[in-house]
Design a protein around this motif. Structure first.
Motif, PDB file in Angstrom:
ATOM      1  N   LEU A 209      19.164   7.611  -2.576  1.00 43.04           N
ATOM      2  CA  LEU A 209      19.393   8.617  -1.549  1.00 43.04           C
ATOM      3  C   LEU A 209      19.980   8.015  -0.267  1.00 43.04           C
ATOM      4  CD1 LEU A 209      16.125  10.698  -1.967  1.00 43.04           C
ATOM      5  CD2 LEU A 209      18.383  11.142  -2.944  1.00 43.04           C
ATOM      6  N   GLU A 210      20.370   6.745  -0.316  1.00 39.38           N
ATOM      7  CA  GLU A 210      20.947   6.102   0.876  1.00 39.38           C
ATOM      8  C   GLU A 210      22.149   6.898   1.360  1.00 39.38           C
ATOM      9  OE1 GLU A 210      21.732   1.974   0.123  1.00 39.38           O
ATOM     10  OE2 GLU A 210      19.612   1.520  -0.101  1.00 39.38           O
ATOM     11  N   GLY A 211      22.191   7.129   2.644  1.00 36.77           N
ATOM     12  CA  GLY A 211      23.270   7.885   3.243  1.00 36.77           C
ATOM     13  C   GLY A 211      23.066   9.394   3.163  1.00 36.77           C
ATOM     14  N   ILE A 212      22.068   9.824   2.397  1.00 36.96           N
ATOM     15  CA  ILE A 212      21.796  11.256   2.281  1.00 36.96           C
ATOM     16  C   ILE A 212      20.583  11.631   3.135  1.00 36.96           C
ATOM     17  CG2 ILE A 212      21.141  13.109   0.686  1.00 36.96           C
ATOM     18  CD1 ILE A 212      22.564  11.502  -1.526  1.00 36.96           C
ATOM     19  N   VAL A 213      19.503  10.890   2.963  1.00 31.36           N
ATOM     20  CA  VAL A 213      18.262  11.166   3.674  1.00 31.36           C
ATOM     21  C   VAL A 213      17.427   9.892   3.703  1.00 31.36           C
ATOM     22  CG1 VAL A 213      16.966  11.926   1.642  1.00 31.36           C
ATOM     23  CG2 VAL A 213      16.366  12.835   3.869  1.00 31.36           C
ATOM     24  N   SER A 214      16.578   9.759   4.714  1.00 32.18           N
ATOM     25  CA  SER A 214      15.632   8.656   4.756  1.00 32.18           C
ATOM     26  C   SER A 214      14.247   9.235   4.989  1.00 32.18           C
ATOM     27  CB  SER A 214      15.990   7.649   5.854  1.00 32.18           C
ATOM     28  OG  SER A 214      15.905   8.261   7.116  1.00 32.18           O
ATOM     29  N   PHE A 215      13.265   8.546   4.522  1.00 29.31           N
ATOM     30  CA  PHE A 215      11.891   8.995   4.639  1.00 29.31           C
ATOM     31  C   PHE A 215      11.114   8.040   5.565  1.00 29.31           C
ATOM     32  CE2 PHE A 215      13.371  10.868   0.741  1.00 29.31           C
ATOM     33  CZ  PHE A 215      12.852  12.144   0.795  1.00 29.31           C
ATOM     34  N   PRO A 216      10.877   8.481   6.798  1.00 27.09           N
ATOM     35  CA  PRO A 216      10.128   7.611   7.731  1.00 27.09           C
ATOM     36  C   PRO A 216       8.660   7.534   7.389  1.00 27.09           C
ATOM     37  CG  PRO A 216      10.688   9.692   8.784  1.00 27.09           C
ATOM     38  CD  PRO A 216      11.289   9.709   7.404  1.00 27.09           C
TER      39      PRO A 216
ATOM     40  N   SER B  96       0.836  -1.193   0.000  1.00 31.20           N
ATOM     41  CA  SER B  96       0.000   0.000   0.000  1.00 31.20           C
ATOM     42  C   SER B  96       0.873   1.246   0.000  1.00 31.20           C
ATOM     43  CB  SER B  96      -0.931  -0.002   1.212  1.00 31.20           C
ATOM     44  OG  SER B  96      -0.188   0.011   2.411  1.00 31.20           O
ATOM     45  N   VAL B  97       0.274   2.351  -0.359  1.00 32.25           N
ATOM     46  CA  VAL B  97       0.966   3.639  -0.416  1.00 32.25           C
ATOM     47  C   VAL B  97       0.223   4.634   0.472  1.00 32.25           C
ATOM     48  CG1 VAL B  97       1.958   3.277  -2.703  1.00 32.25           C
ATOM     49  CG2 VAL B  97      -0.281   4.344  -2.499  1.00 32.25           C
ATOM     50  N   ARG B  98       0.943   5.680   0.856  1.00 34.04           N
ATOM     51  CA  ARG B  98       0.343   6.762   1.639  1.00 34.04           C
ATOM     52  C   ARG B  98       0.909   8.076   1.119  1.00 34.04           C
ATOM     53  NH1 ARG B  98       4.684   5.042   4.438  1.00 34.04           N
ATOM     54  NH2 ARG B  98       5.993   6.597   5.439  1.00 34.04           N
TER      55      ARG B  98
ATOM     56  N   ALA C  59       3.015  13.622  -3.369  1.00 35.36           N
ATOM     57  CA  ALA C  59       3.655  12.372  -3.747  1.00 35.36           C
ATOM     58  C   ALA C  59       3.144  11.257  -2.838  1.00 35.36           C
ATOM     59  CB  ALA C  59       5.167  12.485  -3.633  1.00 35.36           C
ATOM     60  N   LEU C  60       3.241  10.039  -3.340  1.00 31.52           N
ATOM     61  CA  LEU C  60       2.885   8.851  -2.560  1.00 31.52           C
ATOM     62  C   LEU C  60       4.156   8.079  -2.280  1.00 31.52           C
ATOM     63  CD1 LEU C  60      -0.217   7.637  -4.614  1.00 31.52           C
ATOM     64  CD2 LEU C  60      -0.196   9.073  -2.568  1.00 31.52           C
ATOM     65  N   ILE C  61       4.199   7.441  -1.122  1.00 34.24           N
ATOM     66  CA  ILE C  61       5.356   6.623  -0.756  1.00 34.24           C
ATOM     67  C   ILE C  61       4.856   5.242  -0.346  1.00 34.24           C
ATOM     68  CG2 ILE C  61       5.359   7.482   1.631  1.00 34.24           C
ATOM     69  CD1 ILE C  61       8.493   7.273   1.474  1.00 34.24           C
ATOM     70  N   THR C  62       5.618   4.232  -0.691  1.00 28.98           N
ATOM     71  CA  THR C  62       5.218   2.870  -0.338  1.00 28.98           C
ATOM     72  C   THR C  62       5.326   2.646   1.166  1.00 28.98           C
ATOM     73  OG1 THR C  62       7.470   2.089  -0.769  1.00 28.98           O
ATOM     74  CG2 THR C  62       5.861   1.857  -2.559  1.00 28.98           C
ATOM     75  N   GLN C  63       4.595   1.658   1.623  1.00 32.17           N
ATOM     76  CA  GLN C  63       4.549   1.319   3.042  1.00 32.17           C
ATOM     77  C   GLN C  63       5.940   1.035   3.606  1.00 32.17           C
ATOM     78  OE1 GLN C  63       2.284  -2.231   3.656  1.00 32.17           O
ATOM     79  NE2 GLN C  63       2.161  -1.973   5.859  1.00 32.17           N
ATOM     80  N   ASN C  64       6.831   0.480   2.790  1.00 26.89           N
ATOM     81  CA  ASN C  64       8.184   0.164   3.270  1.00 26.89           C
ATOM     82  C   ASN C  64       9.192   1.286   2.994  1.00 26.89           C
ATOM     83  OD1 ASN C  64       8.453  -0.141   0.502  1.00 26.89           O
ATOM     84  ND2 ASN C  64       9.410  -2.162   0.609  1.00 26.89           N
ATOM     85  N   ASN C  65       8.698   2.447   2.578  1.00 26.57           N
ATOM     86  CA  ASN C  65       9.527   3.651   2.382  1.00 26.57           C
ATOM     87  C   ASN C  65      10.644   3.471   1.358  1.00 26.57           C
ATOM     88  OD1 ASN C  65       8.026   4.978   4.415  1.00 26.57           O
ATOM     89  ND2 ASN C  65       9.353   4.138   5.985  1.00 26.57           N
ATOM     90  N   THR C  66      10.374   2.770   0.264  1.00 22.70           N
ATOM     91  CA  THR C  66      11.422   2.538  -0.729  1.00 22.70           C
ATOM     92  C   THR C  66      11.154   3.173  -2.086  1.00 22.70           C
ATOM     93  OG1 THR C  66      10.443   0.439  -1.412  1.00 22.70           O
ATOM     94  CG2 THR C  66      12.138   0.350   0.316  1.00 22.70           C
TER      95      THR C  66
END
Length: 92
Positions: A85-92, A19-21, A55-62
């Motif tokens: 964007l690994e090592g730059i920013v993460s989206f919780p 799912s997305v949110r 924007a929509l993001i997947t449930q697992n934030n990928t």
């Protein structure tokens, strides 16, 4: 135009089938900053040059999908893989 909430409840990522949110406002601002710096590409390898209003993001934030005029663009080649964007920013 905001995305329809009923539509949001039934959407799933075509790649992960999760799912997305909606991406939060603060995360959207972060994403748009990265876009303005020219450091983001979609899955097709094209640079993303325009800021996103939603924007929509997947449930697992990928994976992120742009929303244009209230319409989610859920095409695999338009997906924004967040592993770039690994090592730059993460989206919780």
């Amino acid at each position: 135009m905001p995305i329809n909430r009923e539509l949001l409840n039934i959407l799933v990522c075509p790649i992960t089938k999760l799912s997305v949110r909606l991406l939060s406002k603060s995360n959207l601002e972060t994403l748009n900053k990265i876009i303005s710096e020219g450091n983001l590409q979609n899955a097709a390898g094209q640079n993303i040059n325009s800021p996103l209003s939603q924007a929509l993001i997947t449930q697992n934030n990928t994976i992120i999908y742009p929303v244009k005029d209230g319409i989610p663009i859920m095409l695999e080649d338009q997906a924004i893989p967040l592993n770039q964007l690994e090592g730059i920013v993460s989206f919780p």
